[in-house]
Scaffold this motif. Structure first.
Motif, PDB file in Angstrom:
ATOM      1  N   LYS A  32       0.844  -1.190   0.000  1.00 51.85           N
ATOM      2  CA  LYS A  32       0.000   0.000   0.000  1.00 51.85           C
ATOM      3  C   LYS A  32       0.884   1.246   0.000  1.00 51.85           C
ATOM      4  N   SER A  61     -12.677  -1.578 -12.103  1.00 54.46           N
ATOM      5  CA  SER A  61     -13.884  -1.642 -11.273  1.00 54.46           C
ATOM      6  C   SER A  61     -14.802  -2.783 -11.703  1.00 54.46           C
ATOM      7  N   GLU A 116      -3.623  -2.770  -8.125  1.00 61.39           N
ATOM      8  CA  GLU A 116      -4.750  -1.943  -7.676  1.00 61.39           C
ATOM      9  C   GLU A 116      -5.979  -2.800  -7.368  1.00 61.39           C
ATOM     10  N   ASP A 118      -7.867  -2.796  -4.919  1.00 61.08           N
ATOM     11  CA  ASP A 118      -8.973  -2.096  -4.275  1.00 61.08           C
ATOM     12  C   ASP A 118      -9.918  -1.406  -5.269  1.00 61.08           C
ATOM     13  N   LYS A 119      -9.606  -1.480  -6.560  1.00 62.70           N
ATOM     14  CA  LYS A 119     -10.516  -0.911  -7.560  1.00 62.70           C
ATOM     15  C   LYS A 119     -11.738  -1.805  -7.778  1.00 62.70           C
ATOM     16  N   ILE A 122     -15.779  -5.268  -3.471  1.00 67.88           N
ATOM     17  CA  ILE A 122     -15.255  -5.614  -2.157  1.00 67.88           C
ATOM     18  C   ILE A 122     -15.071  -7.119  -1.986  1.00 67.88           C
ATOM     19  N   SER A 158      -2.351  -1.761  -3.611  1.00 67.31           N
ATOM     20  CA  SER A 158      -3.600  -1.100  -3.238  1.00 67.31           C
ATOM     21  C   SER A 158      -3.329   0.371  -2.976  1.00 67.31           C
ATOM     22  N   ASN A 160      -5.459   2.103  -1.191  1.00 62.27           N
ATOM     23  CA  ASN A 160      -6.228   2.374   0.029  1.00 62.27           C
ATOM     24  C   ASN A 160      -7.580   3.026  -0.262  1.00 62.27           C
ATOM     25  N   GLU A 161      -8.137   2.781  -1.456  1.00 61.73           N
ATOM     26  CA  GLU A 161      -9.435   3.365  -1.789  1.00 61.73           C
ATOM     27  C   GLU A 161     -10.576   2.639  -1.075  1.00 61.73           C
ATOM     28  N   LYS A 162     -10.346   1.366  -0.743  1.00 63.88           N
ATOM     29  CA  LYS A 162     -11.345   0.568  -0.032  1.00 63.88           C
ATOM     30  C   LYS A 162     -10.649  -0.260   1.039  1.00 63.88           C
ATOM     31  N   GLU A 163     -11.409  -0.575   2.097  1.00 63.80           N
ATOM     32  CA  GLU A 163     -10.912  -1.499   3.109  1.00 63.80           C
ATOM     33  C   GLU A 163     -10.912  -2.909   2.523  1.00 63.80           C
ATOM     34  N   LEU A 164      -9.843  -3.644   2.758  1.00 61.33           N
ATOM     35  CA  LEU A 164      -9.764  -5.015   2.267  1.00 61.33           C
ATOM     36  C   LEU A 164     -10.229  -5.976   3.360  1.00 61.33           C
TER      37      LEU A 164
END
Length: 279
Positions: A32, A61, A116, A118-119, A122, A158, A160-164
């Motif tokens: 990250k 996405s 990436e 986190d794109k 979830i 990642s 850090n756009e979303k929590e993993l």
């Protein structure tokens, strides 16, 4: 098999420790850090430093985990059956191998970059847990199990756009690439621009860090952006005197390489105006 960095990539001690720990543990390395700190480049340089081929899976996405394994083209098979094509009798003709399959079937160890992560949705990381754990997966259409010939070195990035998911994090070795301090950034610049003069570099880095640390800035410029900026300064043959700012808050020359939205440009324009007004 130890990674020590390369001549084109300045790897800090904690980063090399993280890479080698992940290799030893045979776990994915989750990297990250803010955009532009060299996460994707790390995977390329690990492959280069260890003399391995790299397979890159760029996540969007709309990406689904299944695409990393394989995709079955049922529509093409139906069309071919209507046309009387002979190949329709072998379902393997309609299986498209994904990046994980390519990594698993490689005769020699490879570096697999999942870029990436986190794109995606979830659930995407959880959908890959079993495959990354067991290094195998089942192909329902053919009834075969694909098992990795050599366990790949998996590097996952990642922004850090979303929590993993916790279950995914437990299976990874984690490292956060901190933004480099001035000494480290100086080393990175000299790798990319070996002929740069110390006076120009010192003045430019001073302005760059003042820009990054300005309260209220929306998007801090990254390592890749300072490298682009310096490339422009060198292309214009500017000296340290040429880029010296008149006021402490004036915009740097060619600031379009550093500031990437109008709010930040307006912020520094206001600061420059205030600095002139107070003189």
């Amino acid at each position: 098999m130890k990674f020590k960095g390369t001549e084109d990539y300045v790897a800090t001690e904690d980063l090399t420790i993280a890479v080698n720990a992940a290799v030893t543990l045979e776990r994915p390395l989750l990297i990250k850090g803010e955009p532009g700190t060299g996460k994707t480049e790390l995977a390329k340089q690990v492959a280069r430093g260890l003399g391995l081929h790299m397979i890159e899976w760029n996540i969007k996405s709309t990406t689904k985990a299944q695409q990393g394994l394989y995709e079955y083209d049922a529509v093409s098979r139906l069309r071919d059956s209507q046309l009387g094509e002979e190949k329709v009798h072998d379902v393997k003709n309609y299986i498209r191998k994904g990046k994980l399959w390519q990594a698993f079937e490689a005769e020699k160890k490879v570096v697999l970059l999942i870029d990436e992560v986190d794109k995606a949705d979830i659930e995407f990381p959880n959908d890959l847990l079993q495959e990354l754990d067991k290094m195998e997966f089942f192909v329902y259409e053919t009834g075969e199990t694909i098992v990795a010939k050599q366990r790949p070195i998996v590097i996952i990035t990642s922004n850090n756009e979303k929590e993993l998911p916790d279950a995914f994090l437990r299976r990874c070795f984690f490292h956060y690439i901190r933004f480099p301090d001035e000494d480290t950034l100086r080393q990175i610049v000299k790798v990319h621009h070996p002929g740069i003069k110390d006076a120009l570099l010192t003045t430019a880095l001073t302005q760059f860090f003042e820009l990054r640390e300005q309260p209220g800035i929306k998007k801090k410029p990254s390592t890749s952006e300072v490298l682009d900026w310096l490339k422009l300064l060198l292309a214009e043959d500017l000296t340290s005197e040429d880029i010296r700012r008149e006021g402490a808050n004036a915009l740097p020359k060619l600031h379009g390489a550093l500031l990437k939205n109008e709010q930040d440009v307006h912020l520094f324009e206001r600061l420059a105006f205030m600095a002139r007004s107070n003189r």
